[in-house]
Design a protein around this motif. Structure first.
Motif, PDB file in Angstrom:
ATOM      1  N   GLY A 121       0.791  -1.220   0.000  1.00  0.00           N
ATOM      2  CA  GLY A 121       0.000   0.000   0.000  1.00  0.00           C
ATOM      3  C   GLY A 121       0.823   1.268   0.000  1.00  0.00           C
ATOM      4  O   GLY A 121       0.438   2.276   0.594  1.00  0.00           O
ATOM      5  N   MET A 122       1.962   1.246  -0.698  1.00  0.00           N
ATOM      6  CA  MET A 122       2.834   2.414  -0.753  1.00  0.00           C
ATOM      7  C   MET A 122       3.253   2.660  -2.194  1.00  0.00           C
ATOM      8  O   MET A 122       3.477   1.725  -2.957  1.00  0.00           O
ATOM      9  CB  MET A 122       4.074   2.214   0.137  1.00  0.00           C
ATOM     10  N   LYS A 123       3.360   3.926  -2.558  1.00  0.00           N
ATOM     11  CA  LYS A 123       3.785   4.304  -3.900  1.00  0.00           C
ATOM     12  C   LYS A 123       5.300   4.424  -3.928  1.00  0.00           C
ATOM     13  O   LYS A 123       5.888   5.169  -3.135  1.00  0.00           O
ATOM     14  CB  LYS A 123       3.139   5.640  -4.296  1.00  0.00           C
ATOM     15  N   GLU A 124       5.929   3.704  -4.851  1.00  0.00           N
ATOM     16  CA  GLU A 124       7.392   3.759  -4.920  1.00  0.00           C
ATOM     17  C   GLU A 124       7.858   5.085  -5.479  1.00  0.00           C
ATOM     18  O   GLU A 124       7.220   5.664  -6.377  1.00  0.00           O
ATOM     19  CB  GLU A 124       7.952   2.603  -5.744  1.00  0.00           C
ATOM     20  N   ASN A 125       8.973   5.568  -4.970  1.00  0.00           N
ATOM     21  CA  ASN A 125       9.620   6.770  -5.484  1.00  0.00           C
ATOM     22  C   ASN A 125      10.552   6.437  -6.640  1.00  0.00           C
ATOM     23  O   ASN A 125      10.819   7.273  -7.501  1.00  0.00           O
ATOM     24  CB  ASN A 125      10.392   7.452  -4.353  1.00  0.00           C
ATOM     25  N   ARG A 126      11.046   5.195  -6.615  1.00  0.00           N
ATOM     26  CA  ARG A 126      11.976   4.757  -7.662  1.00  0.00           C
ATOM     27  C   ARG A 126      11.936   3.245  -7.737  1.00  0.00           C
ATOM     28  O   ARG A 126      11.700   2.565  -6.740  1.00  0.00           O
ATOM     29  CB  ARG A 126      13.395   5.230  -7.342  1.00  0.00           C
ATOM     30  N   ARG A 127      12.185   2.698  -8.925  1.00  0.00           N
ATOM     31  CA  ARG A 127      12.360   1.254  -9.087  1.00  0.00           C
ATOM     32  C   ARG A 127      13.538   1.022 -10.015  1.00  0.00           C
ATOM     33  O   ARG A 127      13.604   1.551 -11.120  1.00  0.00           O
ATOM     34  CB  ARG A 127      11.091   0.567  -9.603  1.00  0.00           C
ATOM     35  N   THR A 128      14.497   0.230  -9.553  1.00  0.00           N
ATOM     36  CA  THR A 128      15.721  -0.040 -10.303  1.00  0.00           C
ATOM     37  C   THR A 128      15.739  -1.503 -10.715  1.00  0.00           C
ATOM     38  O   THR A 128      15.641  -2.385  -9.854  1.00  0.00           O
ATOM     39  CB  THR A 128      16.960   0.261  -9.440  1.00  0.00           C
ATOM     40  N   PRO A 129      15.850  -1.806 -12.018  1.00  0.00           N
ATOM     41  CA  PRO A 129      15.916  -3.210 -12.446  1.00  0.00           C
ATOM     42  C   PRO A 129      17.217  -3.865 -11.981  1.00  0.00           C
ATOM     43  O   PRO A 129      18.297  -3.304 -12.125  1.00  0.00           O
ATOM     44  CB  PRO A 129      15.855  -3.125 -13.979  1.00  0.00           C
ATOM     45  N   LEU A 130      17.099  -5.047 -11.407  1.00  0.00           N
ATOM     46  CA  LEU A 130      18.243  -5.846 -10.976  1.00  0.00           C
ATOM     47  C   LEU A 130      17.932  -7.310 -11.227  1.00  0.00           C
ATOM     48  O   LEU A 130      16.763  -7.681 -11.375  1.00  0.00           O
ATOM     49  CB  LEU A 130      18.533  -5.660  -9.482  1.00  0.00           C
ATOM     50  N   PHE A 131      18.964  -8.122 -11.265  1.00  0.00           N
ATOM     51  CA  PHE A 131      18.780  -9.560 -11.404  1.00  0.00           C
ATOM     52  C   PHE A 131      19.401 -10.248 -10.204  1.00  0.00           C
ATOM     53  O   PHE A 131      20.558 -10.001  -9.860  1.00  0.00           O
ATOM     54  CB  PHE A 131      19.406 -10.078 -12.695  1.00  0.00           C
ATOM     55  N   ASN A 132      18.617 -11.113  -9.577  1.00  0.00           N
ATOM     56  CA  ASN A 132      19.109 -11.986  -8.519  1.00  0.00           C
ATOM     57  C   ASN A 132      19.333 -13.341  -9.159  1.00  0.00           C
ATOM     58  O   ASN A 132      18.423 -14.154  -9.261  1.00  0.00           O
ATOM     59  CB  ASN A 132      18.094 -12.061  -7.380  1.00  0.00           C
ATOM     60  N   GLY A 133      20.553 -13.595  -9.631  1.00  0.00           N
ATOM     61  CA  GLY A 133      20.796 -14.750 -10.487  1.00  0.00           C
ATOM     62  C   GLY A 133      20.056 -14.538 -11.802  1.00  0.00           C
ATOM     63  O   GLY A 133      20.195 -13.508 -12.459  1.00  0.00           O
ATOM     64  N   ALA A 134      19.248 -15.521 -12.188  1.00  0.00           N
ATOM     65  CA  ALA A 134      18.457 -15.395 -13.418  1.00  0.00           C
ATOM     66  C   ALA A 134      17.108 -14.745 -13.169  1.00  0.00           C
ATOM     67  O   ALA A 134      16.344 -14.522 -14.113  1.00  0.00           O
ATOM     68  CB  ALA A 134      18.259 -16.774 -14.034  1.00  0.00           C
TER      69      ALA A 134
END
Length: 404
Positions: A362-375
């Motif tokens: 229930g929170m609006k993100e200020n930022r989202r950064t693409p990352l990979f945890n393994g595949a």
């Protein structure tokens, strides 16, 4: 002598790794997909192994050529002076990875590289290395692009995220976050040792332990060995000097770090027990990290002064959500309610493979950064928790970066 080097890393951390390697003395550092191409001498290569918190390996380029078939690969490997690096007393492993290679069989490509190395060493030294796929003394990597093949000598041995403080027997349960990805989350979140840090889903404690090691200036490779130590051209004097400096800096850093504000909690008592054992093996003194068994939905901030939450929320079973449909969403809603009501002034960073995480808490993100945890493709979400009456940041024009 300047070497051409390559360090793979978790996807999404390439720019951060390039900056780190530059700080370690690399003369050039160029981010590419999945890693960083850089240049440096033997000292830089050794330091990258010892001190990089973000790299997965350090590979030294030893040969490159255009190819059309497996025999071109044989010629490439046969022309390299492997006898300068290892001989028949060593064990060997060859690995191959490819991007849009025209070859039908990567296994056959790997075999031709092995054949060429063995044939050359038998011819030049009268002996040949044995193949060991589990714990080789020397490891060679073949990387195939559509028209060009590159051979690398692995200077790391075991992947660099294996710091030496995690016990495989003692670290059961869910697959833990790799140490270099945990360190990358701290870099992306902008955490510094002067700030308070909390991880309310700590599992085996990886994020908190990485943070404490940063604060105490403990080099990530200080408790392990490396592949380059087993090679014939290893400079033992240089390595002893670099490692000795790292030992002295860690001793001084531990003595200085008396007022750290690092806290970690988990609902599972066994997870906290494992985390405490990992802390001890990492060389961190008792009290460096404040551990707690707690449910995030009822957890209060561990420090009076707000700071950062950096965490990797698990799935529902460790939230005591149970098997009922929708239980995970209900548990995460409770987590969000707790954060909104009790954590005013904190900046929340959460890594998740679930794009619905903001809706769940229930929170609006200020930022989202693409990352990979393994595949696994993930997003590193940032949420700001404002105190009552505090105004959030105004929306920024498209393309204008927001401050960290």
């Amino acid at each position: 002598m300047t070497w051409n080097l390559f360090s793979p890393c978790p996807r999404g951390l390439e720019p951060a790794l390039a900056a780190e390697l530059t700080g370690l003395g690399a003369t050039t550092s160029r981010p590419v997909a999945g890693g960083v191409v850089f240049n440096g001498d033997r000292r830089v290569a050794y330091l990258a192994n010892l001190r990089s918190r973000l790299a997965s390996r350090v590979l030294r380029e030893v040969g490159r050529r255009r190819y059309r078939g497996p025999e071109d690969l044989y010629k490439l490997a046969a022309g390299i002076e492997w006898e300068r690096h290892f001989d028949g007393r060593h064990t060997l492993r060859v690995d191959t990875s490819a991007t849009r290679s025209p070859l039908r069989s990567l296994n056959f490509a790997t075999l031709r590289i092995k054949d060429a190395i063995v044939d050359r060493l038998r011819e030049r030294t009268g002996d040949r290395p044995s193949i060991d796929t589990r714990a080789p003394d020397a490891r060679v990597w073949l990387f195939l692009e559509p028209q060009e093949a590159t051979l690398y000598l692995d200077l790391s041995g075991e992947p660099l995220f294996k710091r030496g403080w995690r016990s495989g027997r003692d670290d059961g349960g869910d697959a833990p976050l790799k140490e270099n990805l945990a360190a990358g989350l701290l870099v992306l979140a902008g955490w510094t040792p002067e700030q308070a840090l909390a991880d309310p889903f700590c599992g085996s404690g990886t994020i908190a332990i990485e943070a404490a090691c940063v604060a105490c200036d403990i080099a990530p490779g200080l408790s392990r060995d490396f592949g380059f130590e087993r090679l014939l051209d290893h400079d033992a004097v240089l390595w002893a000097q670099l490692r000795g400096e790292a030992v002295r800096q860690a001793q001084a850093g531990i003595a200085r770090a008396t007022a750290l504000r690092i806290a970690a909690s988990d609902i599972d008592p066994e997870a906290i027990a494992r985390a405490r054992r990992n802390q001890e093996r990492a060389g961190l003194p008792e009290g460096t990290i404040r551990w707690q068994v707690a449910d995030v939905a009822s957890l209060r901030p561990p420090f009076a002064q707000p700071g950062l939450v950096v965490s990797n929320p698990p799935y529902g079973e460790r939230l005591e959500a149970g098997p009922a449909p929708g239980a995970h969403d209900a548990a995460m809603r409770a987590v969000g309610a707790s954060l909104r009501s009790d954590w005013a002034g904190w900046r929340i960073w959460m890594l998740s493979a679930d794009p619905a995480l903001p809706r769940q808490i229930g929170m609006k993100e200020n930022r989202r950064t693409p990352l990979f945890n393994g595949a696994l493709e993930c997003r590193f979400f940032r949420f700001d928790v404002f105190a009552p009456g505090e105004r959030p940041e105004r929306p920024r024009p498209p393309g204008k970066p927001s401050p960290q």
